[in-house]
Design a protein around this motif. Structure first.
Motif, PDB file in Angstrom:
ATOM      1  N   LYS A  71       0.864  -1.181   0.000  1.00  0.00           N
ATOM      2  CA  LYS A  71       0.000   0.000   0.000  1.00  0.00           C
ATOM      3  C   LYS A  71       0.898   1.228   0.000  1.00  0.00           C
ATOM      4  CE  LYS A  71      -3.785  -0.003   2.391  1.00  0.00           C
ATOM      5  NZ  LYS A  71      -4.776   0.042   3.511  1.00  0.00           N
ATOM      6  N   LEU A  72       0.700   2.108  -0.983  1.00  0.00           N
ATOM      7  CA  LEU A  72       1.478   3.338  -1.097  1.00  0.00           C
ATOM      8  C   LEU A  72       0.555   4.541  -0.952  1.00  0.00           C
ATOM      9  CD1 LEU A  72       3.923   2.744  -4.104  1.00  0.00           C
ATOM     10  CD2 LEU A  72       4.416   2.594  -1.674  1.00  0.00           C
ATOM     11  N   GLN A  73       0.974   5.499  -0.139  1.00  0.00           N
ATOM     12  CA  GLN A  73       0.267   6.767  -0.016  1.00  0.00           C
ATOM     13  C   GLN A  73       1.279   7.901  -0.130  1.00  0.00           C
ATOM     14  OE1 GLN A  73      -2.046   5.375   3.772  1.00  0.00           O
ATOM     15  NE2 GLN A  73      -3.188   7.134   2.923  1.00  0.00           N
ATOM     16  N   VAL A  74       0.843   9.000  -0.690  1.00  0.00           N
ATOM     17  CA  VAL A  74       1.695  10.179  -0.842  1.00  0.00           C
ATOM     18  C   VAL A  74       1.215  11.257   0.121  1.00  0.00           C
ATOM     19  CG1 VAL A  74       2.464  12.013  -2.389  1.00  0.00           C
ATOM     20  CG2 VAL A  74       2.220   9.667  -3.254  1.00  0.00           C
ATOM     21  N   LEU A  75       2.161  11.831   0.845  1.00  0.00           N
ATOM     22  CA  LEU A  75       1.866  12.963   1.718  1.00  0.00           C
ATOM     23  C   LEU A  75       2.198  14.234   0.931  1.00  0.00           C
ATOM     24  CD1 LEU A  75       1.024  13.493   4.745  1.00  0.00           C
ATOM     25  CD2 LEU A  75       3.456  13.888   5.152  1.00  0.00           C
ATOM     26  N   PRO A  76       1.190  14.960   0.462  1.00  0.00           N
ATOM     27  CA  PRO A  76       1.445  16.117  -0.407  1.00  0.00           C
ATOM     28  C   PRO A  76       1.983  17.322   0.346  1.00  0.00           C
ATOM     29  CG  PRO A  76      -0.897  15.936   0.039  1.00  0.00           C
ATOM     30  CD  PRO A  76      -0.262  14.728   0.664  1.00  0.00           C
ATOM     31  N   PHE A  77       2.677  18.183  -0.386  1.00  0.00           N
ATOM     32  CA  PHE A  77       3.219  19.407   0.201  1.00  0.00           C
ATOM     33  C   PHE A  77       2.118  20.246   0.844  1.00  0.00           C
ATOM     34  CE2 PHE A  77       6.781  19.329  -3.163  1.00  0.00           C
ATOM     35  CZ  PHE A  77       7.616  18.613  -2.308  1.00  0.00           C
ATOM     36  N   SER A  78       0.911  20.168   0.301  1.00  0.00           N
ATOM     37  CA  SER A  78      -0.187  21.007   0.780  1.00  0.00           C
ATOM     38  C   SER A  78      -0.553  20.731   2.233  1.00  0.00           C
ATOM     39  CB  SER A  78      -1.425  20.805  -0.098  1.00  0.00           C
ATOM     40  OG  SER A  78      -1.830  19.451  -0.101  1.00  0.00           O
ATOM     41  N   ILE A  79      -0.127  19.602   2.787  1.00  0.00           N
ATOM     42  CA  ILE A  79      -0.409  19.277   4.192  1.00  0.00           C
ATOM     43  C   ILE A  79       0.301  20.249   5.123  1.00  0.00           C
ATOM     44  CG2 ILE A  79       0.013  17.546   6.005  1.00  0.00           C
ATOM     45  CD1 ILE A  79      -2.346  16.902   4.227  1.00  0.00           C
ATOM     46  N   GLY A  80       1.460  20.745   4.687  1.00  0.00           N
ATOM     47  CA  GLY A  80       2.233  21.637   5.537  1.00  0.00           C
ATOM     48  C   GLY A  80       3.022  20.860   6.579  1.00  0.00           C
ATOM     49  N   ALA A  81       3.200  21.438   7.771  1.00  0.00           N
ATOM     50  CA  ALA A  81       3.938  20.764   8.830  1.00  0.00           C
ATOM     51  C   ALA A  81       3.197  19.492   9.256  1.00  0.00           C
ATOM     52  CB  ALA A  81       4.120  21.701  10.022  1.00  0.00           C
ATOM     53  N   HIS A  82       3.956  18.460   9.629  1.00  0.00           N
ATOM     54  CA  HIS A  82       3.343  17.170   9.962  1.00  0.00           C
ATOM     55  C   HIS A  82       4.272  16.391  10.900  1.00  0.00           C
ATOM     56  CE1 HIS A  82       6.169  15.260   7.192  1.00  0.00           C
ATOM     57  NE2 HIS A  82       5.869  16.201   6.312  1.00  0.00           N
ATOM     58  N   PRO A  83       3.806  15.289  11.473  1.00  0.00           N
ATOM     59  CA  PRO A  83       4.613  14.530  12.449  1.00  0.00           C
ATOM     60  C   PRO A  83       5.857  13.861  11.868  1.00  0.00           C
ATOM     61  CG  PRO A  83       2.280  14.018  12.700  1.00  0.00           C
ATOM     62  CD  PRO A  83       2.424  14.787  11.421  1.00  0.00           C
ATOM     63  N   GLY A  84       6.000  13.852  10.536  1.00  0.00           N
ATOM     64  CA  GLY A  84       7.162  13.204   9.931  1.00  0.00           C
ATOM     65  C   GLY A  84       8.324  14.137   9.670  1.00  0.00           C
ATOM     66  N   THR A  85       8.212  15.384  10.116  1.00  0.00           N
ATOM     67  CA  THR A  85       9.271  16.347   9.819  1.00  0.00           C
ATOM     68  C   THR A  85      10.585  16.008  10.521  1.00  0.00           C
ATOM     69  OG1 THR A  85       8.347  17.764  11.561  1.00  0.00           O
ATOM     70  CG2 THR A  85       7.741  18.278   9.281  1.00  0.00           C
ATOM     71  N   CYS A  86      10.538  15.097  11.502  1.00  0.00           N
ATOM     72  CA  CYS A  86      11.779  14.679  12.175  1.00  0.00           C
ATOM     73  C   CYS A  86      12.581  13.684  11.332  1.00  0.00           C
ATOM     74  CB  CYS A  86      11.460  14.057  13.534  1.00  0.00           C
ATOM     75  SG  CYS A  86      10.839  15.245  14.739  1.00  0.00           S
ATOM     76  N   GLY A  87      11.970  13.133  10.283  1.00  0.00           N
ATOM     77  CA  GLY A  87      12.714  12.231   9.412  1.00  0.00           C
ATOM     78  C   GLY A  87      12.044  10.881   9.216  1.00  0.00           C
ATOM     79  N   SER A  88      12.632  10.094   8.340  1.00  0.00           N
ATOM     80  CA  SER A  88      12.094   8.785   7.974  1.00  0.00           C
ATOM     81  C   SER A  88      12.203   7.797   9.137  1.00  0.00           C
ATOM     82  CB  SER A  88      12.845   8.230   6.768  1.00  0.00           C
ATOM     83  OG  SER A  88      12.784   9.113   5.666  1.00  0.00           O
ATOM     84  N   PHE A  89      11.295   6.818   9.139  1.00  0.00           N
ATOM     85  CA  PHE A  89      11.361   5.732  10.116  1.00  0.00           C
ATOM     86  C   PHE A  89      10.588   4.536   9.588  1.00  0.00           C
ATOM     87  CE2 PHE A  89       7.656   8.280  11.230  1.00  0.00           C
ATOM     88  CZ  PHE A  89       6.661   7.330  11.428  1.00  0.00           C
ATOM     89  N   THR A  90      10.889   3.377  10.157  1.00  0.00           N
ATOM     90  CA  THR A  90      10.232   2.131   9.766  1.00  0.00           C
ATOM     91  C   THR A  90       9.784   1.381  11.003  1.00  0.00           C
ATOM     92  OG1 THR A  90      11.609   1.920   7.774  1.00  0.00           O
ATOM     93  CG2 THR A  90      10.500  -0.066   8.547  1.00  0.00           C
ATOM     94  N   LEU A  91       8.588   0.824  10.948  1.00  0.00           N
ATOM     95  CA  LEU A  91       8.063  -0.037  12.011  1.00  0.00           C
ATOM     96  C   LEU A  91       7.982  -1.462  11.480  1.00  0.00           C
ATOM     97  CD1 LEU A  91       5.247   2.370  13.147  1.00  0.00           C
ATOM     98  CD2 LEU A  91       6.988   1.471  14.698  1.00  0.00           C
ATOM     99  N   LEU A  92       8.534  -2.412  12.225  1.00  0.00           N
ATOM    100  CA  LEU A  92       8.523  -3.808  11.826  1.00  0.00           C
ATOM    101  C   LEU A  92       7.739  -4.634  12.836  1.00  0.00           C
ATOM    102  CD1 LEU A  92      11.760  -2.673  11.622  1.00  0.00           C
ATOM    103  CD2 LEU A  92      11.909  -4.729  10.223  1.00  0.00           C
ATOM    104  N   THR A  93       6.931  -5.562  12.335  1.00  0.00           N
ATOM    105  CA  THR A  93       6.196  -6.490  13.186  1.00  0.00           C
ATOM    106  C   THR A  93       6.589  -7.911  12.809  1.00  0.00           C
ATOM    107  OG1 THR A  93       4.301  -4.981  13.349  1.00  0.00           O
ATOM    108  CG2 THR A  93       3.919  -7.295  13.904  1.00  0.00           C
TER     109      THR A  93
END
Length: 288
Positions: free
Chosen positions: A204-226
């Motif tokens: 599943k791919l989703q795009v976070l567009p620039f129009s969202i502005g500031a968001h919780p991912g501004t600290c950088g990339s991360f991955t969650l593994l289960t």
């Protein structure tokens, strides 16, 4: 075909079961360490899967813990599997510090959720895109090292297909689609692959567009593994990396913080259908 077993995961499963046996027997880590002439930190590393358990040490521990013959046989098999070499270990000389441990977990993860802000994630990269990414290091690796790292990156992608594929959910920052990596043709081809991969049922791919502005991912990339560890437990990890190395986190507060961030990001991102349409549109722009 099913995915091969990961020695890293077998090591973690062995550690979990050893800790359960020690707890059942009422033996402290200090007492266990004294019994095998080691330190309590050694017991901790073995129980958390950070280090392997030598055959002789395992024999002494299961005896101390009063394990049944069936439990001993199962632990012995786990220990043997944990000492095998994973496919990624042949690339050990060219992988970043700490990345081998991550690959061992990725190899048997059942689900992965990732937010990426800079590059297309390695599991979805084309060979040409990967070469372009690796070539912009401050000290570019030798051609031979680049090719080895590209080969390792492509080998990882096998977990997205087969009889038991990884379920992979990725939120891409729009910057990933618009940042020129290599030539326009490389970008167009890479985005075309993203659209194709998004059609797989397990991706599943989703795009976070620039129009969202500031968001919780501004600290950088991360991955969650289960990971499903069978009778042992379900285990979760959060992984981040930077130029200095990598950090793999397994504490509940760390997992919850990253899980909350991912949930917020996927809620703000475009739907998978609208995301595919945006990726196709930007791919066409790279082709112009």
């Amino acid at each position: 075909m099913p995915r091969p077993e990961s020695p890293t995961v077998r090591r973690i499963m062995l550690g979990i079961r050893l800790r359960a046996l020690r707890t059942r027997a009422g033996v402290t880590a200090d007492d266990a360490a004294h019994h095998i002439a080691r330190t309590d930190s050694t017991i901790s590393r073995m129980e958390t899967g950070q280090s392997s358990v030598p055959a002789r040490v395992l024999e002494r521990l299961v005896d101390l813990y009063g394990a049944t013959s069936e439990e001993t046989a199962q632990l012995t098999e786990l220990a043997k599997a944990a000492r095998q070499r994973g496919w990624w270990q042949r690339y050990g000389e060219v992988l970043h510090p700490g990345f081998e441990l991550y690959l061992g977990l990725e190899a048997e993860a059942t689900e992965m959720h990732a937010y990426v802000s800079e590059w297309v994630p390695g599991l979805l990269q084309t060979a040409e895109y990967a070469r372009a990414v690796l070539s912009v290091e401050p000290r570019p690796p030798a051609d031979e090292e680049i090719e080895a790292r590209v080969e390792a990156r492509l080998a990882r992608q096998a977990i997205l297909s087969g009889d038991d594929p990884l379920h992979y959910w990725v939120v891409l920052d729009e910057a990933v689609l618009r940042r020129a990596v290599g030539s326009p043709q490389i970008m167009a081809d890479q985005l075309g692959v993203l659209v194709s991969k998004a059609r797989q049922r397990n991706i599943k791919l989703q795009v976070l567009p620039f129009s969202i502005g500031a968001h919780p991912g501004t600290c950088g990339s991360f991955t969650l593994l289960t990971l499903d560890l069978g009778d042992a437990a379900v285990s979760e990890y959060a992984y981040i990396e930077n130029r200095a190395g990598a950090l793999l986190m397994d504490k509940l507060p760390e997992i919850e913080t990253h899980r909350l961030a991912f949930d917020s990001l996927r809620a703000q991102a475009l739907s998978p259908r609208d995301s595919a349409a945006m990726i196709e549109k930007i791919a066409a722009e790279w082709n112009d």
